[in-house]
Design an enzyme around this catalytic site. Sequence first.
Site: not given
Lengths: 278, 333
Positions: B48, B69, B128
Amino acid sequence: MFEKTKEISVLKEVARNVRIDLLRALHHAKSGHTGGSLSSVEILVTLYFSELRHDPTHPRWEDRDRFILSKGHGVPALYSVLANAGYFPREDLMTLRKPGSRLQGHPEYDLDIGIEATTGSLGHGLSASNGIALAAKMDGKNIRVYALLSDGELQEGATWEAITTSAYRKLDNLCAIVDRNRFQNDGAMDKIKDIEPVADKWLAFGWEVEVLPDGHDFSSLLGAFDRARRTKGKPFVIIANTIKGKGVSIFENQGKYHGVAPTDDELEIALNELGEAA
Amino acid sequence: MSRSKVSDFVLDEVTEHVYIREVYGKTLVELGSKYPDLVVLDADLTVSTKTNLFGKEFPHRFFSMGVSEQDMMATAAGFALYGKIPFASTFAVFATGRAWEHIRQSIAFPKLNVKIVSTHAGVTVGEDGATHQALEDIALMRVLPNMTVIVPADSVETEKVIKTIIEHKGPTYVRLARPKFPTIFKKSYGFEVGKAPVLREGKHVGIFALGIMVYESLQAAKILEKEGISASVVNVSTVKPIDVQTIVEIARLTGAVVTAEDHSIIGGLGGAVAEVLGEYCPTPMKRIGMKDRFGTSGDGMKLLEYFGLKAKNIVQAVHELLEFNSNRKSVGL
């Protein structure tokens, strides 16, 4: 002055001086983390006076080994070790926690005094160590990376993200040490959020694990670091069982000294016990 | 009729729409050979964010960190401590939200040379939905000392931004989005950190915009021009350090300011411009953006319409502002 050694009597004398200096600095600062500084002393002395390839007169030497104090609150011990190794004058320790001092309450990235990373918020240091270890491997450099974690830090989820990365990336140039003193800010860990079985967890995550029953015993520490260096294909963790407040009877295993500096009276008792006139 | 002067690096007409995240990925590949110290990290969104393009060319300098992350940001810090040039990418909401404290302590405070390039910022993420639409990321990064914050407006600017920041030492945040953006700049467009280029110069109102809203603002200026209102349009692609001089000059020239962003009006560009003007040149203003609310699922570009982030909404804000100003004048303010 700085000289690397495996002579235990010499290391013991360095540790005694490091304790005296860090207690005086904490006392002068009137705040700071006494218990977790004292528990790390032998680990740090073994690293800086025996294990690490480093040169206090050339702190930016490219091929030096790296040490990251992931448990940043224990920095009085690290400052004291760095001063005793010759990174900066011992007198500077009295500037601990003062405005504008390089010796801030938690370590700030400052290579010239031997501070390799900014830490203090738990759960960062092992990831940063992974980054350095990965970069060194990419460059084919024979640099080793050492990270000292607190046991309380193993309650941080991010620590386990990092533990997973080190093992998956087979970082055999990385050695983690857990200062297992069994106390956290609010008290005894097994009364707050127990992390046992610690060794089994690291093993399950793919690390080579060595548990030291006495994390203040220099010969055990030297042996463990030696085995860590010779381990290939996976990262190595030393779980060093230590005593919070080690070396001063009134601080030992007393949870309340996690984040409290010695008073005048306590400093006098401490220095006496360490064989130093107040 | 009052006409505004259009900068010569703005295309007369939009003829192509491009994924700016794809431009990011391709630019990384281009830079890969020139910069052997460039390393790229991603947190399980490599397809993405388009960092996978770099990964294919330079597998040994590409680190897919998994869904981690915080670990990714502090690992990037470690790469920077060693001397590498790490680019860390994931969706904006995770990059800046989930890992904020890692960025604060391990990257921004020690001024490490980490480039955080996020994608899928703003409501244009689309279907989303709100959980994935970062509307706070500019605010979260802007508040950090030492952090440079950049939001490119199209494909041309994206390429220039990436090529510029690799040479720009220090922590940097770049905000990219998911859908194709209309290409508004000629290849001759030059990006400079901290400079907000004036794309049109008009005297009645100053429109400050970033990202996709730069295109909407140029469209709004065309509509306004037909009504006899000449608008300045400024691309505030560097939100931090913000170009105080240009903002104040345009505010002085026009006396009416509108900001436009696909982000919360709190703490984003609207907040940043209000801070500058409040201190140096108090000017009546309107903020177009997300008005203290979360997003929703839907087609990304159509959500701009749904949330009032189109050229027509800017035009309406300009009308209201000019009316407000003329009412003030009529009572002698």
